[in-house]
Design a protein around this motif. Structure first.
Motif, short mmCIF file in Angstrom:
data_model
loop_
_atom_site.label_atom_id
_atom_site.label_comp_id
_atom_site.label_asym_id
_atom_site.label_seq_id
_atom_site.Cartn_x
_atom_site.Cartn_y
_atom_site.Cartn_z
N MET A 1 28.39 35.78 20.80
CA MET A 1 28.17 34.52 21.52
C MET A 1 26.67 34.32 21.75
O MET A 1 25.96 35.27 22.06
N PRO A 2 26.18 33.09 21.59
CA PRO A 2 24.76 32.84 21.86
C PRO A 2 24.42 33.18 23.31
O PRO A 2 25.21 32.96 24.21
N GLU A 3 23.21 33.70 23.50
CA GLU A 3 22.76 34.10 24.84
C GLU A 3 21.74 33.10 25.35
O GLU A 3 20.83 32.68 24.61
N LEU A 4 21.86 32.69 26.62
CA LEU A 4 20.93 31.74 27.24
C LEU A 4 20.03 32.51 28.20
O LEU A 4 20.51 33.19 29.10
N VAL A 5 18.70 32.40 27.99
CA VAL A 5 17.75 33.09 28.85
C VAL A 5 16.68 32.11 29.31
O VAL A 5 16.41 31.11 28.66
N GLU A 6 16.07 32.41 30.45
CA GLU A 6 14.96 31.61 30.96
C GLU A 6 13.64 32.29 30.63
O GLU A 6 13.57 33.52 30.51
N GLY A 7 12.59 31.49 30.48
CA GLY A 7 11.28 32.04 30.22
C GLY A 7 10.19 31.01 30.45
O GLY A 7 10.47 29.88 30.89
N VAL A 8 8.94 31.39 30.15
CA VAL A 8 7.78 30.52 30.32
C VAL A 8 7.13 30.29 28.96
O VAL A 8 6.88 31.25 28.21
N VAL A 9 6.86 29.03 28.61
CA VAL A 9 6.16 28.72 27.36
C VAL A 9 4.71 29.20 27.49
O VAL A 9 3.99 28.74 28.39
N VAL A 10 4.30 30.11 26.61
CA VAL A 10 2.94 30.65 26.71
C VAL A 10 2.01 30.10 25.63
O VAL A 10 0.78 30.20 25.76
N SER A 11 2.57 29.51 24.57
CA SER A 11 1.71 28.86 23.56
C SER A 11 2.54 27.97 22.65
O SER A 11 3.76 28.14 22.53
N LEU A 12 1.86 27.00 22.04
CA LEU A 12 2.47 26.09 21.07
C LEU A 12 1.74 26.29 19.76
O LEU A 12 0.51 26.16 19.71
N ILE A 13 2.46 26.59 18.69
CA ILE A 13 1.85 26.83 17.39
C ILE A 13 2.61 26.10 16.31
O ILE A 13 3.75 26.47 15.98
N ALA A 14 2.02 25.03 15.76
CA ALA A 14 2.57 24.32 14.60
C ALA A 14 4.06 24.00 14.74
O ALA A 14 4.84 24.25 13.82
N GLY A 15 4.44 23.45 15.87
CA GLY A 15 5.83 23.07 16.07
C GLY A 15 6.72 24.16 16.62
O GLY A 15 7.90 23.92 16.89
#
Length: 297
Positions: free
Chosen positions: A1-15
């Protein structure tokens, strides 16, 4: 089953979005639903990520933001490390007050660091220190010693807090970042999915782990526009004015020509710096006219 986790976006790279989660750093793609809602995840966003059986990850939702500051933007900023240069460019209380007012308006705490102080002569350095002492007096932490700042800063960044650098161009933000976080310019982190397509070559906003939270490597605060601030609210963003305003005769006193104004009384007694009050008046004019002064553009 897919797992749902929380986190923080630390960078954006080419989409792709690199998200720091309890399980480590995960590279994700955003679900197509974001294009329909015109939402775009930003560095600093708390998000939910779905991991499937193949080890692929998708960013599925953005949790509510408390703020979104700068260009490029950083979300959920809790504190700004404001780098003000002693020289090249020259120290300016007018610019310092603009930054402090802007971040007060945004509800973000500020710590001040004076860079390049070793390039000033003794007499001029004393003058700058005397001015900065006023800001310490009204409650802003001020650092002149880079080593002391680097030593104490990790202990000040609490769990999941996001600090970011700000200051005028050429003030020495990158130099300070490299001193505080020596691997900042080289670190890319281990990616836990198969979506890692190689080295990051484009400079983007990135959050680096520091203390119990993060430090952003790109401030994105090159221009400070105060004109959106409501004129009647401006005084409340000067912390010493706000502290005294309860002593004014009139509620909502603007500290101009009103009788029995506690702020004007403190100014006359030398308890409020004249340069701070002058900057307050200059900002009022700027907001009234709805334009940034030419010399600041």
């Amino acid at each position: 089953m897919p797992e749902l986790v929380e986190g923080v976006v630390v960078s954006l790279i080419a989409g792709y979005y690199d998200v720091e989660t309890p399980a480590g750093l995960v590279r994700t793609r955003a679900k197509g639903a974001f294009r329909k809602t015109k939402e775009k995840p930003q560095v600093g966003d708390r998000v939910k990520v779905k991991l499937d059986e193949q080890g692929l990850a998708y960013l599925v939702s953005i949790l509510p933001r408390k703020n979104r500051i700068g260009r490029p933007a950083v979300a959920n900023v809790s504190h700004v490390l404001l780098v003000i240069s002693a020289v090249e460019p020259d120290f300016s209380v007018q610019l310092l007050d603009r930054f402090l007012t802007f971040f007060s308006w945004q509800g973000v705490q500020v710590t001040i660091y004076l860079s390049k102080s070793d390039l000033l002569g003794e007499e001029k350095l004393k003058e700058v220190k005397d001015q900065l002492a006023y800001y310490q007096q009204i409650g802003y932490p001020v650092y002149l010693d880079r080593a002391k700042l680097a030593e104490e800063l990790p202990g000040k960044i609490g769990p999941e807090a996001i600090w970011t650098l700000a200051g005028q161009s050429g003030a020495g933000k990158s130099t300070l970042l490299n001193f505080i976080k020596e691997d900042a310019q080289q670190e890319t982190g281990a990616i836990s999915t198969s979506l890692n397509r190689g080295k990051h070559t484009t400079r983007k906003v990135t959050l680096f782990k520091l203390g119990e939270g993060f430090l952003a490597d790109t401030p994105g605060f090159s221009s400070i526009d105060l004109t959106p601030i409501k004129l009647t609210d401006l005084a409340s963003y000067f912390r010493e004015f706000k502290a005294l305003s309860s002593g004014c005769k009139f509620r909502g006193c603007q500290h101009l020509h009103e009788p029995k104004c506690a702020v004007k009384d403190a100014l006359e007694k030398g308890e409020i710096a004249q340069f701070r009050y002058d900057d307050y008046l200059a900002m009022r004019t700027e907001i009234e006219e709805g334009r940034i002064p030419e010399y600041l553009k």
